[in-house]
Design a protein around this motif. Structure first.
Motif, short mmCIF file in Angstrom:
data_model
loop_
_atom_site.label_atom_id
_atom_site.label_comp_id
_atom_site.label_asym_id
_atom_site.label_seq_id
_atom_site.Cartn_x
_atom_site.Cartn_y
_atom_site.Cartn_z
N ASP A 170 23.48 50.62 -25.83
CA ASP A 170 22.59 48.79 -26.26
C ASP A 170 21.81 48.77 -24.75
N ARG A 171 22.07 50.22 -23.76
CA ARG A 171 20.73 49.22 -22.90
C ARG A 171 19.41 50.06 -23.41
N TYR A 172 19.66 51.39 -24.02
CA TYR A 172 18.42 52.30 -24.17
C TYR A 172 17.97 52.60 -26.16
N GLY A 173 16.70 53.35 -26.26
CA GLY A 173 16.54 53.21 -27.24
C GLY A 173 17.06 54.68 -27.34
N ILE A 174 17.51 54.82 -28.84
CA ILE A 174 18.55 55.59 -29.05
C ILE A 174 18.25 56.57 -30.03
N LEU A 175 18.36 57.98 -29.56
CA LEU A 175 17.47 58.81 -30.78
C LEU A 175 18.66 59.56 -32.02
N ASP A 176 18.23 60.00 -33.36
CA ASP A 176 18.52 60.43 -34.06
C ASP A 176 17.75 61.90 -34.26
N VAL A 177 18.32 62.86 -33.71
CA VAL A 177 18.31 64.51 -34.47
C VAL A 177 18.64 65.43 -34.68
N GLY A 178 19.69 64.67 -35.48
CA GLY A 178 20.79 65.48 -36.83
C GLY A 178 21.78 66.27 -35.34
N ALA A 179 22.01 66.79 -35.90
CA ALA A 179 23.93 67.39 -35.51
C ALA A 179 23.24 68.26 -33.92
N GLY A 180 24.45 67.69 -33.21
CA GLY A 180 24.58 68.64 -32.10
C GLY A 180 23.66 67.80 -30.74
N GLY A 181 24.46 68.40 -29.63
CA GLY A 181 22.86 67.69 -28.06
C GLY A 181 21.97 68.54 -28.05
N MET A 182 22.06 68.05 -26.49
CA MET A 182 21.19 69.00 -26.05
C MET A 182 20.89 69.40 -25.28
N VAL A 183 20.94 70.78 -24.83
CA VAL A 183 20.49 70.65 -23.30
C VAL A 183 19.51 70.47 -22.62
N PRO A 184 19.97 70.97 -20.89
CA PRO A 184 18.29 70.74 -20.10
C PRO A 184 17.40 71.90 -20.89
N GLY A 185 16.07 71.68 -21.04
CA GLY A 185 14.83 72.42 -21.32
C GLY A 185 14.96 72.67 -23.08
N GLY A 186 15.71 71.98 -23.59
CA GLY A 186 15.96 71.78 -24.86
C GLY A 186 14.78 71.13 -25.79
N LEU A 187 14.16 70.87 -26.87
CA LEU A 187 13.46 70.70 -27.86
C LEU A 187 13.69 70.25 -28.95
N ALA A 188 13.78 69.29 -29.75
CA ALA A 188 14.11 68.52 -30.83
C ALA A 188 13.67 67.48 -31.70
N ASP A 189 13.40 68.12 -33.69
CA ASP A 189 12.69 66.83 -34.16
C ASP A 189 13.43 65.38 -34.33
N VAL A 190 12.32 64.76 -33.98
CA VAL A 190 12.99 63.02 -33.85
C VAL A 190 13.11 62.62 -35.07
N ARG A 191 14.10 62.48 -35.73
CA ARG A 191 14.49 61.93 -37.26
C ARG A 191 14.47 60.16 -37.21
N GLY A 192 15.38 59.65 -35.85
CA GLY A 192 15.19 58.43 -36.06
C GLY A 192 15.44 57.77 -34.75
N LEU A 193 14.60 56.35 -34.55
CA LEU A 193 15.15 55.60 -33.68
C LEU A 193 15.36 54.08 -33.44
N VAL A 194 16.27 53.95 -32.78
CA VAL A 194 16.66 52.86 -32.79
C VAL A 194 16.95 52.00 -31.32
N GLU A 195 16.29 51.01 -31.30
CA GLU A 195 16.62 49.95 -29.17
C GLU A 195 17.59 49.39 -29.56
N LYS A 196 18.69 49.91 -28.94
CA LYS A 196 19.61 49.66 -27.57
C LYS A 196 20.15 49.13 -28.99
N PRO A 197 21.42 49.74 -29.87
CA PRO A 197 22.44 50.19 -30.59
C PRO A 197 23.43 49.54 -30.05
#
Ligand code: UTP
Length: 304
Positions: A170-197
């Motif tokens: 609830d302090r950030y914009g939170i990303l929906d990138v589908g399943a899985g986390g992200m490793v440092p250096g990783g890229l992902a497509d953003v499917r959705g984005l919600v502010e401070k949920p």
């Protein structure tokens, strides 16, 4: 390959309420981390990435910021006459070489999205970067330089991201990138984005941090955004409106981010940057000793 980005917007018109009363007379972005105002780190990061035009979005309370960046030949002369040549050189190099500074006005602090919209005339019809200086990233190369490197592959809109503790969504914009986390250096497509949920409604624990590459279409998207979380015009809502119309990707940068808009994050940044300074040798040792003693004292206190 997309054209290189030359302009960066720095929204610095917020009220900095979490730091009052320190930020009553000194704006948040001028609070020091070790011996340099917070904003200098972000300006240097942008210059390192190849930015040549820095656009500050400020409120009417920007006199101190303007003064910080204005050359002060009197002070430089005084330092020189006292033999303080290194100090004089540090002053003269506050604005990185080849970088031009501009000011855009945000008359009322209606939110981050609104602040970015206030830079529209300065940005024009080209892609640009946005940096929030209170997100301080300790990284080599800098976070924006890393992003510019990846942007050559992705084009479109690219957001810096990192995983946060689940109770802080609830302090950030939170990303929906589908399943899985992200490793440092990783890229992902953003499917959705919600502010401070709230945590229960958050699509993930992947948060947007204060570095963005945006296409100029963001301005039209911002025009259509109604006040969102906290009654403010949110940048994340405008980015969310671009999904499906333009590529929106996120990038897990390599490095450590400190939220210097928050007192704890700012204190941690001071310690981390001080310990990392080769010219701070002796002081670094004393600081380390203090931290160890304080840590032991807290452990003892906690056991009682
Ligand atoms: P914050 O969410 O940290 O808000 O803004 P704030 O007002 O600076 O600080 P608090 O929460 O009251 O303590 C994130 C960034 O967006 C800018 C801020 O200056 C900061 O760089 N901002 C925010 C604006 O430029 N204008 C706004 O209307 C809001």
């Amino acid at each position: 390959m997309p054209k290189p980005i030359r302009k960066a917007v720095f929204p610095v018109a917020g009220l900095g309420t979490r730091f009052l009363p320190a930020t009553k007379a000194v704006p948040k972005e001028l609070l020091p981390v070790v011996d340099r105002p917070l904003i200098d780190y972000a300006v240097r990061e942008a210059a390192e990435a190849g930015v040549t035009r820095v656009i500050f979005v400020t409120s009417g309370r920007d006199a101190a910021l303007r003064r910080h960046y204005r050359p002060d030949t009197e002070l430089e002369k005084t330092l020189e006459s006292r033999g303080k040549v290194a100090e004089r050189d540090r002053l003269a190099a506050i604005v990185p070489e080849g970088v031009q500074l501009e000011f855009a006005d945000q008359p009322v602090p209606l939110g981050l999205g609104h602040a970015v919209r206030c830079a529209r005339e300065h940005v024009g019809d080209e892609p640009f970067a946005v940096l929030l200086p209170d997100d301080l990233v300790q990284a080599e190369p800098g976070c924006l330089a890393q992003m510019f490197g990846r942007y050559r592959e992705t084009g479109g809109n690219l957001l810096a991201a990192e995983t946060i503790p689940p109770d802080r969504t609830d302090r950030y914009g939170i990303l929906d990138v589908g399943a899985g986390g992200m490793v440092p250096g990783g890229l992902a497509d953003v499917r959705g984005l919600v502010e401070k949920p709230p945590p229960a409604a958050a699509p993930s624990t992947l948060a947007v941090v204060g570095r963005y590459i945006l296409q100029p279409e963001i301005f039209a998207a911002l025009d259509g955004v109604a006040p969102g979380a906290g009654g403010e015009i949110q940048l994340t809502d405008a980015i969310a409106a671009l999904i499906g119309r333009q590529p929106v990707s996120c990038f897990r940068f390599e490095g450590v981010r400190f939220d210097c808009g928050d007192r704890q994050g700012w204190l941690m940044a001071n310690v981390a940057f001080a310990l990392d300074r080769p010219d701070f040798d002796g002081i670094g040792d004393e600081l380390r000793a203090l931290l160890e003693t304080a840590g032991r004292r807290n452990q003892i206190g906690g056991a009682e």
